[in-house]
Scaffold this motif. Structure first.
Motif, PDB file in Angstrom:
ATOM      1  N   CYS A   1      -8.251   2.691 -11.419  1.00 52.76           N
ATOM      2  CA  CYS A   1      -7.690   1.134 -11.468  1.00 52.76           C
ATOM      3  C   CYS A   1      -6.507   1.160 -10.975  1.00 52.76           C
ATOM      4  CB  CYS A   1      -8.165   0.769 -12.655  1.00 52.76           C
ATOM      5  SG  CYS A   1      -9.986   0.388 -12.994  1.00 52.76           S
ATOM      6  N   PHE A   2      -5.616   1.736 -11.754  1.00 56.33           N
ATOM      7  CA  PHE A   2      -4.041   1.815 -11.561  1.00 56.33           C
ATOM      8  C   PHE A   2      -3.497   2.084 -10.145  1.00 56.33           C
ATOM      9  CE2 PHE A   2      -3.586   2.523 -16.080  1.00 56.33           C
ATOM     10  CZ  PHE A   2      -3.182   0.967 -16.385  1.00 56.33           C
ATOM     11  N   THR A   3      -4.362   3.128  -9.549  1.00 58.87           N
ATOM     12  CA  THR A   3      -4.162   3.561  -8.228  1.00 58.87           C
ATOM     13  C   THR A   3      -4.534   2.425  -7.135  1.00 58.87           C
ATOM     14  OG1 THR A   3      -4.509   5.819  -8.860  1.00 58.87           O
ATOM     15  CG2 THR A   3      -4.738   5.315  -6.377  1.00 58.87           C
ATOM     16  N   VAL A   4      -5.713   1.811  -7.574  1.00 66.38           N
ATOM     17  CA  VAL A   4      -6.123   0.719  -6.398  1.00 66.38           C
ATOM     18  C   VAL A   4      -5.099  -0.551  -6.627  1.00 66.38           C
ATOM     19  CG1 VAL A   4      -7.858  -1.142  -6.247  1.00 66.38           C
ATOM     20  CG2 VAL A   4      -8.608   1.300  -6.543  1.00 66.38           C
ATOM     21  N   ILE A   5      -4.641  -0.669  -7.819  1.00 67.94           N
ATOM     22  CA  ILE A   5      -3.770  -1.869  -8.010  1.00 67.94           C
ATOM     23  C   ILE A   5      -2.370  -1.510  -7.578  1.00 67.94           C
ATOM     24  CG2 ILE A   5      -2.380  -3.095  -9.707  1.00 67.94           C
ATOM     25  CD1 ILE A   5      -4.820  -2.949 -11.512  1.00 67.94           C
ATOM     26  N   ALA A   6      -1.720  -0.375  -7.432  1.00 65.47           N
ATOM     27  CA  ALA A   6      -0.707  -0.119  -6.937  1.00 65.47           C
ATOM     28  C   ALA A   6      -0.653  -0.010  -5.449  1.00 65.47           C
ATOM     29  CB  ALA A   6      -0.307   1.504  -7.372  1.00 65.47           C
ATOM     30  N   LEU A   7      -1.929   0.198  -4.794  1.00 73.36           N
ATOM     31  CA  LEU A   7      -2.012   0.274  -3.592  1.00 73.36           C
ATOM     32  C   LEU A   7      -2.250  -1.340  -2.941  1.00 73.36           C
ATOM     33  CD1 LEU A   7      -4.324   3.452  -2.746  1.00 73.36           C
ATOM     34  CD2 LEU A   7      -1.810   3.187  -2.269  1.00 73.36           C
ATOM     35  N   LEU A   8      -2.666  -2.033  -3.643  1.00 69.63           N
ATOM     36  CA  LEU A   8      -3.113  -3.529  -3.234  1.00 69.63           C
ATOM     37  C   LEU A   8      -1.554  -4.343  -3.359  1.00 69.63           C
ATOM     38  CD1 LEU A   8      -6.511  -4.135  -4.548  1.00 69.63           C
ATOM     39  CD2 LEU A   8      -5.742  -3.863  -2.175  1.00 69.63           C
ATOM     40  N   LEU A   9      -1.016  -4.018  -4.421  1.00 70.42           N
ATOM     41  CA  LEU A   9       0.343  -4.896  -4.736  1.00 70.42           C
ATOM     42  C   LEU A   9       1.136  -5.384  -3.334  1.00 70.42           C
ATOM     43  CD1 LEU A   9       0.975  -4.339  -8.439  1.00 70.42           C
ATOM     44  CD2 LEU A   9       0.260  -6.338  -7.290  1.00 70.42           C
ATOM     45  N   PRO A  10       1.595  -4.074  -2.640  1.00 66.44           N
ATOM     46  CA  PRO A  10       2.349  -4.335  -1.658  1.00 66.44           C
ATOM     47  C   PRO A  10       1.885  -5.061  -0.549  1.00 66.44           C
ATOM     48  CG  PRO A  10       2.477  -1.851  -2.215  1.00 66.44           C
ATOM     49  CD  PRO A  10       1.555  -2.712  -2.868  1.00 66.44           C
ATOM     50  N   ALA A  11       0.422  -4.807  -0.320  1.00 62.77           N
ATOM     51  CA  ALA A  11      -0.320  -5.360   0.817  1.00 62.77           C
ATOM     52  C   ALA A  11      -0.407  -7.115   0.482  1.00 62.77           C
ATOM     53  CB  ALA A  11      -1.712  -4.921   0.776  1.00 62.77           C
ATOM     54  N   VAL A  12      -0.709  -7.321  -0.792  1.00 63.08           N
ATOM     55  CA  VAL A  12      -0.709  -8.823  -1.154  1.00 63.08           C
ATOM     56  C   VAL A  12       0.827  -9.438  -0.792  1.00 63.08           C
ATOM     57  CG1 VAL A  12      -0.964 -10.537  -3.116  1.00 63.08           C
ATOM     58  CG2 VAL A  12      -2.398  -8.625  -2.619  1.00 63.08           C
ATOM     59  N   ALA A  13       1.826  -8.713  -1.394  1.00 62.38           N
ATOM     60  CA  ALA A  13       3.155  -9.288  -1.123  1.00 62.38           C
ATOM     61  C   ALA A  13       3.693  -9.418   0.498  1.00 62.38           C
ATOM     62  CB  ALA A  13       4.167  -8.266  -1.618  1.00 62.38           C
ATOM     63  N   PHE A  14       3.199  -8.511   1.145  1.00 66.18           N
ATOM     64  CA  PHE A  14       3.391  -8.786   2.559  1.00 66.18           C
ATOM     65  C   PHE A  14       2.708  -9.783   3.111  1.00 66.18           C
ATOM     66  CE2 PHE A  14       2.196  -7.285   6.990  1.00 66.18           C
ATOM     67  CZ  PHE A  14       3.749  -7.151   7.442  1.00 66.18           C
TER      68      PHE A  14
END
Length: 83
Positions: free
Chosen positions: A5-18
């Motif tokens: 879960c933490f890995t998925v969140i860590a990967l998705l946060l930069p994509a959402v910000a971009f």
């Protein structure tokens, strides 16, 4: 499970910000706000006037139509006794 879960969140946060940073458009004024629409010529007669008031020509065809409608309301009451 937590690591996943933490890995998925860590990967998705930069994509959402971009994605949010790239969507900085002005939605207050449409891009064609300065243009005026062409008006229909007042010199042209209504070819459907011979059918009566309210008939208009369908653009691109030789068809004349008139739209209309009606609304009615009904109510009833029964006392439940026979006379």
């Amino acid at each position: 499970m937590r690591k996943t879960c933490f890995t998925v969140i860590a990967l998705l946060l930069p994509a959402v910000a971009f994605a949010q940073a790239g969507d900085r458009r002005n939605f207050q004024m449409p891009p064609d706000a300065g243009r005026t629409l062409p008006s229909k010529s007042a010199t042209r007669g209504n070819p459907c006037a011979s059918y009566g008031a309210g008939f208009v020509k369908v653009e691109g065809t030789d068809t004349c139509v008139k739209l209309g409608g009606a609304v009615s309301v009904g109510a009833g009451m029964s006392s439940g006794r026979e006379a």
